[in-house]
Write a protein that holds these residues in place. Structure first.
Motif, PDB file in Angstrom:
ATOM      1  N   CYS A  32      35.553  84.695  59.281  1.00  0.00           N
ATOM      2  CA  CYS A  32      35.861  83.781  60.377  1.00  0.00           C
ATOM      3  C   CYS A  32      36.532  82.542  59.807  1.00  0.00           C
ATOM      4  O   CYS A  32      36.101  82.020  58.775  1.00  0.00           O
ATOM      5  CB  CYS A  32      34.596  83.392  61.137  1.00  0.00           C
ATOM      6  SG  CYS A  32      34.889  82.393  62.626  1.00  0.00           S
ATOM      7  N   GLY A  33      37.581  82.081  60.465  1.00  0.00           N
ATOM      8  CA  GLY A  33      38.246  80.884  59.985  1.00  0.00           C
ATOM      9  C   GLY A  33      39.604  80.684  60.627  1.00  0.00           C
ATOM     10  O   GLY A  33      40.083  81.521  61.399  1.00  0.00           O
ATOM     11  N   VAL A  34      40.221  79.564  60.287  1.00  0.00           N
ATOM     12  CA  VAL A  34      41.524  79.203  60.856  1.00  0.00           C
ATOM     13  C   VAL A  34      42.415  78.647  59.750  1.00  0.00           C
ATOM     14  O   VAL A  34      41.997  77.789  58.974  1.00  0.00           O
ATOM     15  CB  VAL A  34      41.373  78.135  61.968  1.00  0.00           C
ATOM     16  CG1 VAL A  34      42.751  77.697  62.473  1.00  0.00           C
ATOM     17  CG2 VAL A  34      40.532  78.661  63.116  1.00  0.00           C
ATOM     18  N   ARG A  59      33.852  70.338  51.641  1.00  0.00           N
ATOM     19  CA  ARG A  59      35.179  70.659  51.127  1.00  0.00           C
ATOM     20  C   ARG A  59      35.016  71.721  50.052  1.00  0.00           C
ATOM     21  O   ARG A  59      34.166  71.603  49.176  1.00  0.00           O
ATOM     22  CB  ARG A  59      35.855  69.424  50.526  1.00  0.00           C
ATOM     23  CG  ARG A  59      37.288  69.686  50.055  1.00  0.00           C
ATOM     24  CD  ARG A  59      37.744  68.646  49.059  1.00  0.00           C
ATOM     25  NE  ARG A  59      36.956  68.701  47.831  1.00  0.00           N
ATOM     26  CZ  ARG A  59      37.199  69.559  46.829  1.00  0.00           C
ATOM     27  NH1 ARG A  59      38.168  70.448  46.922  1.00  0.00           N
ATOM     28  NH2 ARG A  59      36.451  69.540  45.749  1.00  0.00           N
ATOM     29  N   ILE A  60      35.816  72.765  50.117  1.00  0.00           N
ATOM     30  CA  ILE A  60      35.697  73.889  49.193  1.00  0.00           C
ATOM     31  C   ILE A  60      37.020  74.102  48.469  1.00  0.00           C
ATOM     32  O   ILE A  60      38.086  74.106  49.099  1.00  0.00           O
ATOM     33  CB  ILE A  60      35.307  75.180  49.956  1.00  0.00           C
ATOM     34  CG1 ILE A  60      33.967  74.986  50.670  1.00  0.00           C
ATOM     35  CG2 ILE A  60      35.245  76.369  49.009  1.00  0.00           C
ATOM     36  CD1 ILE A  60      33.565  76.147  51.543  1.00  0.00           C
ATOM     37  N   ASP A  61      36.952  74.257  47.149  1.00  0.00           N
ATOM     38  CA  ASP A  61      38.156  74.577  46.389  1.00  0.00           C
ATOM     39  C   ASP A  61      38.719  75.916  46.840  1.00  0.00           C
ATOM     40  O   ASP A  61      37.978  76.850  47.150  1.00  0.00           O
ATOM     41  CB  ASP A  61      37.849  74.642  44.889  1.00  0.00           C
ATOM     42  CG  ASP A  61      37.562  73.268  44.296  1.00  0.00           C
ATOM     43  OD1 ASP A  61      38.029  72.268  44.871  1.00  0.00           O
ATOM     44  OD2 ASP A  61      36.863  73.206  43.261  1.00  0.00           O
ATOM     45  N   GLY A 103      45.536  82.248  48.866  1.00  0.00           N
ATOM     46  CA  GLY A 103      44.128  82.139  48.493  1.00  0.00           C
ATOM     47  C   GLY A 103      43.260  81.747  49.673  1.00  0.00           C
ATOM     48  O   GLY A 103      42.149  82.255  49.849  1.00  0.00           O
ATOM     49  N   ALA A 104      43.777  80.843  50.513  1.00  0.00           N
ATOM     50  CA  ALA A 104      43.036  80.426  51.707  1.00  0.00           C
ATOM     51  C   ALA A 104      42.892  81.590  52.685  1.00  0.00           C
ATOM     52  O   ALA A 104      41.829  81.786  53.286  1.00  0.00           O
ATOM     53  CB  ALA A 104      43.744  79.253  52.378  1.00  0.00           C
ATOM     54  N   MET A 105      43.949  82.380  52.824  1.00  0.00           N
ATOM     55  CA  MET A 105      43.883  83.545  53.720  1.00  0.00           C
ATOM     56  C   MET A 105      42.835  84.540  53.242  1.00  0.00           C
ATOM     57  O   MET A 105      42.053  85.075  54.036  1.00  0.00           O
ATOM     58  CB  MET A 105      45.256  84.208  53.813  1.00  0.00           C
ATOM     59  CG  MET A 105      46.288  83.382  54.551  1.00  0.00           C
ATOM     60  SD  MET A 105      47.942  84.124  54.523  1.00  0.00           S
ATOM     61  CE  MET A 105      47.645  85.629  55.461  1.00  0.00           C
ATOM     62  N   GLU A 106      42.792  84.772  51.945  1.00  0.00           N
ATOM     63  CA  GLU A 106      41.808  85.711  51.402  1.00  0.00           C
ATOM     64  C   GLU A 106      40.389  85.173  51.559  1.00  0.00           C
ATOM     65  O   GLU A 106      39.451  85.923  51.849  1.00  0.00           O
ATOM     66  CB  GLU A 106      42.118  86.001  49.935  1.00  0.00           C
ATOM     67  CG  GLU A 106      43.370  86.857  49.735  1.00  0.00           C
ATOM     68  CD  GLU A 106      43.611  87.205  48.280  1.00  0.00           C
ATOM     69  OE1 GLU A 106      42.729  86.922  47.437  1.00  0.00           O
ATOM     70  OE2 GLU A 106      44.675  87.768  47.972  1.00  0.00           O
ATOM     71  N   ALA A 107      40.209  83.851  51.359  1.00  0.00           N
ATOM     72  CA  ALA A 107      38.877  83.251  51.509  1.00  0.00           C
ATOM     73  C   ALA A 107      38.388  83.375  52.949  1.00  0.00           C
ATOM     74  O   ALA A 107      37.214  83.685  53.202  1.00  0.00           O
ATOM     75  CB  ALA A 107      38.916  81.781  51.082  1.00  0.00           C
ATOM     76  N   ILE A 108      39.279  83.131  53.909  1.00  0.00           N
ATOM     77  CA  ILE A 108      38.918  83.255  55.321  1.00  0.00           C
ATOM     78  C   ILE A 108      38.592  84.706  55.661  1.00  0.00           C
ATOM     79  O   ILE A 108      37.627  84.995  56.380  1.00  0.00           O
ATOM     80  CB  ILE A 108      40.062  82.721  56.207  1.00  0.00           C
ATOM     81  CG1 ILE A 108      40.165  81.197  56.054  1.00  0.00           C
ATOM     82  CG2 ILE A 108      39.842  83.096  57.673  1.00  0.00           C
ATOM     83  CD1 ILE A 108      41.387  80.604  56.731  1.00  0.00           C
ATOM     84  N   ALA A 109      39.378  85.632  55.101  1.00  0.00           N
ATOM     85  CA  ALA A 109      39.123  87.055  55.348  1.00  0.00           C
ATOM     86  C   ALA A 109      37.763  87.466  54.806  1.00  0.00           C
ATOM     87  O   ALA A 109      37.022  88.212  55.455  1.00  0.00           O
ATOM     88  CB  ALA A 109      40.228  87.894  54.708  1.00  0.00           C
ATOM     89  N   PRO A 131      44.250  83.618  44.753  1.00  0.00           N
ATOM     90  CA  PRO A 131      44.381  84.975  45.316  1.00  0.00           C
ATOM     91  C   PRO A 131      44.481  86.014  44.212  1.00  0.00           C
ATOM     92  O   PRO A 131      44.699  85.696  43.049  1.00  0.00           O
ATOM     93  CB  PRO A 131      45.703  84.881  46.117  1.00  0.00           C
ATOM     94  CG  PRO A 131      46.472  83.797  45.439  1.00  0.00           C
ATOM     95  CD  PRO A 131      45.453  82.808  44.961  1.00  0.00           C
ATOM     96  N   ARG A 132      44.347  87.245  44.606  1.00  0.00           N
ATOM     97  CA  ARG A 132      44.319  88.330  43.624  1.00  0.00           C
ATOM     98  C   ARG A 132      45.565  88.347  42.745  1.00  0.00           C
ATOM     99  O   ARG A 132      45.476  88.548  41.539  1.00  0.00           O
ATOM    100  CB  ARG A 132      44.168  89.671  44.361  1.00  0.00           C
ATOM    101  CG  ARG A 132      42.780  89.892  44.972  1.00  0.00           C
ATOM    102  CD  ARG A 132      42.681  91.263  45.614  1.00  0.00           C
ATOM    103  NE  ARG A 132      43.479  91.350  46.823  1.00  0.00           N
ATOM    104  CZ  ARG A 132      43.039  91.012  48.041  1.00  0.00           C
ATOM    105  NH1 ARG A 132      41.801  90.555  48.175  1.00  0.00           N
ATOM    106  NH2 ARG A 132      43.800  91.140  49.104  1.00  0.00           N
ATOM    107  N   TYR A 133      46.741  88.090  43.340  1.00  0.00           N
ATOM    108  CA  TYR A 133      47.968  88.197  42.547  1.00  0.00           C
ATOM    109  C   TYR A 133      48.110  87.080  41.513  1.00  0.00           C
ATOM    110  O   TYR A 133      48.869  87.205  40.550  1.00  0.00           O
ATOM    111  CB  TYR A 133      49.201  88.212  43.462  1.00  0.00           C
ATOM    112  CG  TYR A 133      49.639  86.843  43.967  1.00  0.00           C
ATOM    113  CD1 TYR A 133      50.493  86.048  43.190  1.00  0.00           C
ATOM    114  CD2 TYR A 133      49.226  86.342  45.190  1.00  0.00           C
ATOM    115  CE1 TYR A 133      50.916  84.804  43.642  1.00  0.00           C
ATOM    116  CE2 TYR A 133      49.628  85.101  45.641  1.00  0.00           C
ATOM    117  CZ  TYR A 133      50.483  84.344  44.865  1.00  0.00           C
ATOM    118  OH  TYR A 133      50.885  83.113  45.306  1.00  0.00           O
ATOM    119  N   ALA A 134      47.374  85.964  41.703  1.00  0.00           N
ATOM    120  CA  ALA A 134      47.532  84.809  40.819  1.00  0.00           C
ATOM    121  C   ALA A 134      46.421  84.697  39.791  1.00  0.00           C
ATOM    122  O   ALA A 134      46.385  83.758  39.015  1.00  0.00           O
ATOM    123  CB  ALA A 134      47.584  83.522  41.653  1.00  0.00           C
TER     124      ALA A 134
END
Length: 208
Positions: free
Chosen positions: A108-110, A198-200, A98-104, A204-207
């Motif tokens: 921009c993000g790490v 802070r962001i919840d 979910g974090a990877m998708e939010a950054i995408a 991700p799409r699969y969940a």
């Protein structure tokens, strides 16, 4: 007391700044393009812990150092079973993806992925097995809270410093932390980092 005995008073932030000037906990040893399901534009950086020899990962998207907006950041500890197999009763896997998708989506993000040994999780399972027969032990692993304890190693203060140094080395200064925890992060200013929000973590799409 300090004035009477001529003893200087320093803050924790002062100590961290001093150690950062004298010690470097991690070094970036490899960087490469890493297209993945979330985005084809991620770059993967490998950091080596200069004291323990362990290696940690950072997925970087965009140029955090050039961002005018706070950068999305997620620090996650390795939890192989939940991260790889995406168990439905554990949170670590969906939080990672979910974090990877939010950054995408943000562009921009790490995402920092800290390596942790497997021993703590294996020991937790073995303790359940030793307490009763195999079937009863498996039953104790069903509740989400207990499975989370097995799959998610608890962060240590040392790992906090490692993660902060990696984030700073990726060019981040102002950040929005992706986290389900409402615990306040303190002492990051010593690393040149400012938490704006802070962001919840979105599922991700699969969940969903």
């Amino acid at each position: 007391f300090s004035a009477t005995h001529d003893i200087p008073i320093v803050s924790i932030a002062d100590l961290i700044r001093y150690r950062l000037e004298k010690d470097r906990l991690v070094s970036c040893v490899v960087e490469t393009a890493y297209p993945c399901e979330a985005s084809p534009d991620f770059r993967l950086r490998v950091y080596r812990d200069n004291l323990r020899g362990m290696e940690h990962l950072a997925l970087v998207l965009g140029d955090p150092s050039a961002s005018e907006e706070p950068v999305l950041v997620r620090v996650q500890h390795q939890a192989t079973v939940g991260d790889v197999f995406r168990g439905t009763e554990v949170s670590c896997g969906w939080q990672l993806h979910g974090a990877m998708e939010a950054i995408a989506e943000a562009g921009c993000g790490v995402l920092v992925y800290l390596q942790k040994g497997e021993e703590s999780r294996l020991d937790a399972v073995r303790k359940h097995v030793l307490k009763s027969d195999e079937r009863a032990a498996l039953d104790t692993l069903v509740p989400e809270t207990k499975i989370d304890l097995i799959n998610q190693p608890k962060p240590e203060f040392r790992d906090f410093g490692l993660g902060a140094q990696i984030i700073a080395d990726c060019g981040v200064t102002r950040m929005c932390v992706l986290s389900e925890s409402k615990r306040q992060l303190v002492g990051l200013d010593a690393y040149g980092l400012e938490v704006i929000d802070r962001i919840d973590i979105p599922r991700p799409r699969y969940a969903r």
